[in-house]
Write an enzyme that holds these catalytic residues in place. Structure first.
Site, PDB file in Angstrom:
ATOM      1  N   LEU A  33       0.817  -1.218   0.000  1.00 17.95           N
ATOM      2  CA  LEU A  33       0.000   0.000   0.000  1.00 17.95           C
ATOM      3  C   LEU A  33       0.850   1.267   0.000  1.00 17.95           C
ATOM      4  O   LEU A  33       1.895   1.329   0.645  1.00 17.95           O
ATOM      5  CB  LEU A  33      -0.902   0.023   1.242  1.00 17.95           C
ATOM      6  CG  LEU A  33      -1.907  -1.116   1.392  1.00 17.95           C
ATOM      7  CD1 LEU A  33      -2.875  -0.807   2.532  1.00 17.95           C
ATOM      8  CD2 LEU A  33      -2.672  -1.392   0.111  1.00 17.95           C
ATOM      9  N   HIS A  37      -3.343   4.125  -2.655  1.00 17.97           N
ATOM     10  CA  HIS A  37      -4.350   3.205  -2.092  1.00 17.97           C
ATOM     11  C   HIS A  37      -5.080   3.868  -0.922  1.00 17.97           C
ATOM     12  O   HIS A  37      -6.295   3.714  -0.766  1.00 17.97           O
ATOM     13  CB  HIS A  37      -3.683   1.932  -1.553  1.00 17.97           C
ATOM     14  CG  HIS A  37      -2.961   1.116  -2.578  1.00 17.97           C
ATOM     15  ND1 HIS A  37      -1.587   1.036  -2.628  1.00 17.97           N
ATOM     16  CD2 HIS A  37      -3.426   0.335  -3.583  1.00 17.97           C
ATOM     17  CE1 HIS A  37      -1.237   0.231  -3.616  1.00 17.97           C
ATOM     18  NE2 HIS A  37      -2.327  -0.207  -4.219  1.00 17.97           N
ATOM     19  N   GLN A 155      -7.130   0.132 -17.098  1.00 19.53           N
ATOM     20  CA  GLN A 155      -7.774  -0.864 -16.227  1.00 19.53           C
ATOM     21  C   GLN A 155      -9.153  -0.374 -15.781  1.00 19.53           C
ATOM     22  O   GLN A 155     -10.132  -1.127 -15.775  1.00 19.53           O
ATOM     23  CB  GLN A 155      -6.881  -1.139 -15.014  1.00 19.53           C
ATOM     24  CG  GLN A 155      -7.578  -1.918 -13.919  1.00 19.53           C
ATOM     25  CD  GLN A 155      -6.651  -2.320 -12.796  1.00 19.53           C
ATOM     26  OE1 GLN A 155      -5.877  -3.239 -12.932  1.00 19.53           O
ATOM     27  NE2 GLN A 155      -6.718  -1.639 -11.654  1.00 19.53           N
ATOM     28  N   SER A 187       3.379   4.230  -7.102  1.00 15.96           N
ATOM     29  CA  SER A 187       3.189   2.873  -7.588  1.00 15.96           C
ATOM     30  C   SER A 187       3.878   1.931  -6.615  1.00 15.96           C
ATOM     31  O   SER A 187       4.919   2.282  -6.043  1.00 15.96           O
ATOM     32  CB  SER A 187       3.826   2.726  -8.980  1.00 15.96           C
ATOM     33  OG  SER A 187       4.058   1.362  -9.268  1.00 15.96           O
ATOM     34  N   ARG A 189       5.535  -0.395  -7.365  1.00 16.96           N
ATOM     35  CA  ARG A 189       6.820  -0.799  -7.956  1.00 16.96           C
ATOM     36  C   ARG A 189       7.914   0.259  -7.770  1.00 16.96           C
ATOM     37  O   ARG A 189       9.079  -0.011  -8.049  1.00 16.96           O
ATOM     38  CB  ARG A 189       6.637  -1.099  -9.444  1.00 16.96           C
ATOM     39  CG  ARG A 189       5.759  -2.329  -9.692  1.00 16.96           C
ATOM     40  CD  ARG A 189       5.595  -2.596 -11.176  1.00 16.96           C
ATOM     41  NE  ARG A 189       4.867  -3.836 -11.427  1.00 16.96           N
ATOM     42  CZ  ARG A 189       3.545  -3.930 -11.520  1.00 16.96           C
ATOM     43  NH1 ARG A 189       2.802  -2.864 -11.402  1.00 16.96           N
ATOM     44  NH2 ARG A 189       2.966  -5.090 -11.737  1.00 16.96           N
TER      45      ARG A 189
HETATM   46  O1  PAF Z   1      -4.894  -2.406  -9.599  1.00 16.94           O
HETATM   47  C1  PAF Z   1      -4.623  -3.427  -8.937  1.00 16.94           C
HETATM   48  O2  PAF Z   1      -3.964  -3.392  -7.894  1.00 16.94           O
HETATM   49  C2  PAF Z   1      -5.089  -4.777  -9.467  1.00 16.94           C
HETATM   50  O3  PAF Z   1      -5.059  -4.816 -10.852  1.00 16.94           O
HETATM   51  C3  PAF Z   1      -6.471  -5.190  -8.923  1.00 16.94           C
HETATM   52  C4  PAF Z   1      -7.550  -4.230  -9.399  1.00 16.94           C
HETATM   53  C5  PAF Z   1      -6.442  -5.233  -7.408  1.00 16.94           C
HETATM   54  C6  PAF Z   1      -6.838  -6.589  -9.432  1.00 16.94           C
HETATM   55  O4  PAF Z   1      -5.924  -7.548  -9.016  1.00 16.94           O
END
Ligand code: PAF
Length: 285
Positions: A33, A37, A155, A187, A189
């Site tokens: 996180l 998030h 997404q 991110s 990452r």
């Molecule tokens: O964005 C993300 O972290 C992932 O793609 C999700 C939406 C939790 C699905 O695994």
């Protein structure tokens, strides 16, 4: 925060809220996180009564085994951050419960939306993995609202389409990208950007800024804007995988910037693949 790991467990934990007609918010995550998030959790806290966060590193959406192996995982830290931000229930199932032996169903959004940009570079299977797991999470938790980040703009569009096509009874809310003070989009990452790569990673947000400035200055030719953005990235020795100007609703290529246009960028910096995006406008005001 209550931690539940089984599907019957989370269903029975949510039963009282559902019976009392309390709105359930879902923040789906893969853990690691960050402030992005936490902004989704805070939005869920404000708009719904019962905030559920899922924490599941979904193997089926990784196109690169090394990326999956390197994905940061620290559940204790995530639980603490989730608690502080206002999560009521954490759903953290083990992979064998999400994908039991014999699992053989996939939910896929077909067409341009999953074949362009990230789909063209990572393969559409990435999105098939996302839509399959998100469908499962929406079925298990049955939230009133589910929260996603604008950083993963494609997404979010794919998930909106999934929900529309399958008549899933949930509202999808997309929250703004959260950035470091210097512009880098948050991110999970980013922690793998070592040494000079952290500075070079600014190539993406700087390229987007250049695109914004060009559009604000009256440039309407999409390839000219993309060229300026690419040159900006090259200053930091970052080669973009793509810089694309597309419509924000269906990611169709834009040649002349008239209305709102999404500028999306992806690049590998060191060992990390990063994406970012911004909206530019072709209107005069
Ligand atoms: O964005 C993300 O972290 C992932 O793609 C999700 C939406 C939790 C699905 O695994």
């Amino acid at each position: 925060v209550r931690i539940l790991r089984t599907i019957p467990g989370i269903r029975s934990a949510l039963r009282p809220a559902r019976r009392a007609d309390r709105a359930i918010g879902l923040v789906p995550t893969m853990g690691a996180l960050h402030e992005g998030h936490l902004s989704l959790i805070r939005a869920a806290r404000e708009e719904t009564h019962e905030v559920v966060m899922s924490l599941f590193v979904n193997p089926s959406q990784f196109d690169d085994a090394d990326d999956l192996a390197a994905y940061p995982q620290d559940e204790d830290r995530d639980v603490e951050l989730a608690r502080e931000a206002g999560v009521d229930i954490l759903f953290a199932p083990p992979p064998r419960l999400m994908y039991p032996p014999g699992f053989s169903t996939q939910v896929r959004v077909d067409g341009a939306l999953t074949e362009t940009l990230e789909g063209a570079h990572r393969g559409p299977e990435h999105f098939h993995g996302v839509t399959t797991v998100v469908t499962k999470l929406l079925n298990i938790i049955q939230p009133d609202v589910a929260f996603f980040g604008q950083k993963d703009a494609q997404q979010a569009l794919v998930i909106r389409k999934l929900v529309r096509d399958l008549d899933i009874d949930v509202r999808i809310e997309v929250c703004p990208t959260v950035r470091e003070a210097d512009g880098l989009a948050l991110s999970s990452r980013n922690g793998r950007l070592h040494g000079d790569d952290r500075r070079r990673a600014l190539a993406l947000s700087r390229a987007l800024k250049v695109a914004e400035e060009a559009a604000a200055g009256g440039e309407r030719d999409a390839s000219a804007i993309a060229h300026l953005a690419r040159v900006e990235m090259e200053q930091l020795q970052v080669e973009p995988e793509y810089i694309a100007l597309v419509t924000p609703e269906d990611l169709a290529p834009v040649h002349v910037v008239r209305g709102d246009t999404l500028v999306a960028v992806a690049a590998r910096v060191g060992e990390v693949r990063l994406i970012d995006n911004t909206l530019i406008s072709g209107s005069e005001d």
